[in-house]
Scaffold this active site. Structure first.
Site, mmCIF file in Angstrom:
data_model
loop_
_atom_site.group_PDB
_atom_site.id
_atom_site.type_symbol
_atom_site.label_atom_id
_atom_site.label_comp_id
_atom_site.label_asym_id
_atom_site.label_seq_id
_atom_site.Cartn_x
_atom_site.Cartn_y
_atom_site.Cartn_z
ATOM 1 N N SER A 13 0.791 -1.238 0.000
ATOM 2 C CA SER A 13 0.000 0.000 0.000
ATOM 3 C C SER A 13 0.818 1.279 0.000
ATOM 4 O O SER A 13 0.226 2.371 -0.049
ATOM 5 C CB SER A 13 -0.946 0.015 1.208
ATOM 6 O OG SER A 13 -2.015 -0.873 1.007
ATOM 7 N N LYS A 58 -0.153 3.748 -2.648
ATOM 8 C CA LYS A 58 -1.207 4.766 -2.583
ATOM 9 C C LYS A 58 -0.653 6.189 -2.597
ATOM 10 O O LYS A 58 -1.411 7.127 -2.873
ATOM 11 C CB LYS A 58 -2.092 4.524 -1.365
ATOM 12 C CG LYS A 58 -2.904 3.235 -1.455
ATOM 13 C CD LYS A 58 -3.823 3.075 -0.267
ATOM 14 C CE LYS A 58 -4.713 1.840 -0.405
ATOM 15 N NZ LYS A 58 -3.996 0.579 -0.182
ATOM 16 N N SER A 105 -5.303 3.504 4.636
ATOM 17 C CA SER A 105 -4.990 2.532 3.592
ATOM 18 C C SER A 105 -6.231 1.762 3.132
ATOM 19 O O SER A 105 -6.188 0.545 2.899
ATOM 20 C CB SER A 105 -3.905 1.558 4.085
ATOM 21 O OG SER A 105 -3.120 1.104 3.014
#
Length: 385
Positions: free
Chosen positions: A170, A173, A228
């Site tokens: 993640s 992101k 997240s």
């Protein structure tokens, strides 16, 4: 007949007695004078002796006060001459010794100015052993890949497998947010609904955002960075002009523009193990993300209540270093999938002002990644000004 007898000398006896009396008075007077003279002499000598003793005492007191010790009065000139010679030799040596001490002090001061505690002779910053940056301490770092970069000077402070390509989960992101904010065509206040296309069909992860949940685009971006949230990131990539394929292409193009030649993206969430990079290249991603005020604010927010159209959900920051205020940072992101282990990237602010990029990949646990961040922060706060 007896009454008519006269002394044989006539008037001589009274005259003799008178003279005798006068002589005795003179003698007594002379003796008294002599006695007074003797007493006066003795008194004078006593006064001189007392004055001399007082003067000597004053000289001894002055000598003791000036030097802190008693001095021996030298009575002979022959003994005083060698002493004066020795004192002269000492006096000659004192300026040279003082000059040597002054020179040493000046050299030390110059060295201290030229080489502060936080920098080696070359002027570049470094992590110091006295601050815990030792071989034994480095062995306790849990992350398999680490890169620590002093942004102010561009100096790498610590590296471990910094150029090894690995899944970043993640941490992806951050790039998702950059690409979304760069398009600048869709109003952030407009609401976006979660659809079936946003569900995870790769890892089948769970989300509290059910199909049909409606959020503003600003809130979608907020919880994607802070917590997240995978479905929020997926929804943003689907809503991009040209759809999800165009969004992924834009992510890879931006990575190349940043010089991240070993970085590649397959989706916007990071759930794919094909989303890869290196600790060194992620430093460039962190620096790029830090240029966006919205990314800085959202990634560092500790909690937020989100209106999903049919109620509210409370979200918290997924990074415990940030949530509990263990480090000061300007931007951050965590990430985890089985293939990557636990990852974390930060732009730390050492002493609340000096930026240092820290990227960590591949810790075996969330606690390991967090402890790595704490340990590195201690090294930095001690070593750098």
């Amino acid at each position: 007949m007896l009454s008519t007898l006269r002394p044989p000398y006539g008037h001589a006896t009274p005259l003799f007695l008178s003279l005798l009396r006068r002589a005795g008075a003179v003698a007594r007077l002379m003796m008294c004078s002599l006695l007074v003279l003797m007493l006066a002499t003795l008194a004078g000598k006593f006064s001189e002796a007392q004055a001399a003793g007082s003067s000597a005492g004053k000289h001894r007191s002055a000598a003791t006060g000036a030097k802190g010790r008693k001095r021996t009065v030298r009575k002979k000139a022959s003994a005083d001459k060698p002493a004066r010679t020795a004192r002269s030799r000492r006096a000659l040596r004192r300026p040279a010794a003082a000059a040597a001490v002054a020179g040493t002090a000046a050299t030390a001061a110059t060295a201290a100015t030229a080489t502060p505690a936080s920098a080696p002779a070359s002027g570049k910053p470094e992590l110091l052993a006295r601050c815990g940056f030792t071989e034994a301490s480095r062995r306790h770092i849990f992350s398999r890949g680490v890169y620590v970069l002093d942004e102010q000077t561009g100096t790498p402070l610590f590296e471990r497998n910094a150029d090894t390509v690995a899944p970043i989960a993640s941490v992806t992101k951050l790039m998702t947010a950059i690409v979304w904010l760069d398009q600048k065509q869709l109003a952030m206040g407009n609401r976006l609904e979660v659809t079936e296309d946003d569900l995870d069909t790769l890892k089948f992860t769970h989300s509290r955002l059910g199909v049909g949940a409606s959020l503003s685009r600003a809130d979608m971006l907020h919880i994607a960075l802070m917590s997240s949230e995978n479905r929020a990131a997926a929804a943003l990539s689907r809503d991009y002009p040209g759809g999800r394929p165009a969004f992924i292409a834009a992510m890879n193009a931006r990575a190349q523009a940043l010089g991240m030649s070993h970085t590649h993206f397959e989706n916007a969430t990071g759930l794919s193990p094909e989303n890869v990079s290196t600790p060194r290249e992620l430093a460039a991603l962190v620096q790029a993300a830090n240029r966006y005020q919205l990314i800085r604010n959202d990634s560092l927010d500790k909690q937020k209540m989100i209106n999903i159209g049919r109620g509210q959900l409370q979200y918290i920051n997924s990074n415990r270093l940030i949530r509990y205020g263990q480090v000061n940072a300007s931007v951050q992101k965590t990430g985890f999938i089985n293939e990557s282990g636990h990852n974390m990237v930060l732009r730390m602010l050492v002493h609340d002002r000096r930026p240092v990029i820290v990227t960590m990949l591949g810790s075996g646990s969330a606690d390991g990644s967090r402890l790595d961040g704490v340990r590195i922060a201690k090294w930095l706060n001690c070593s750098l000004n």
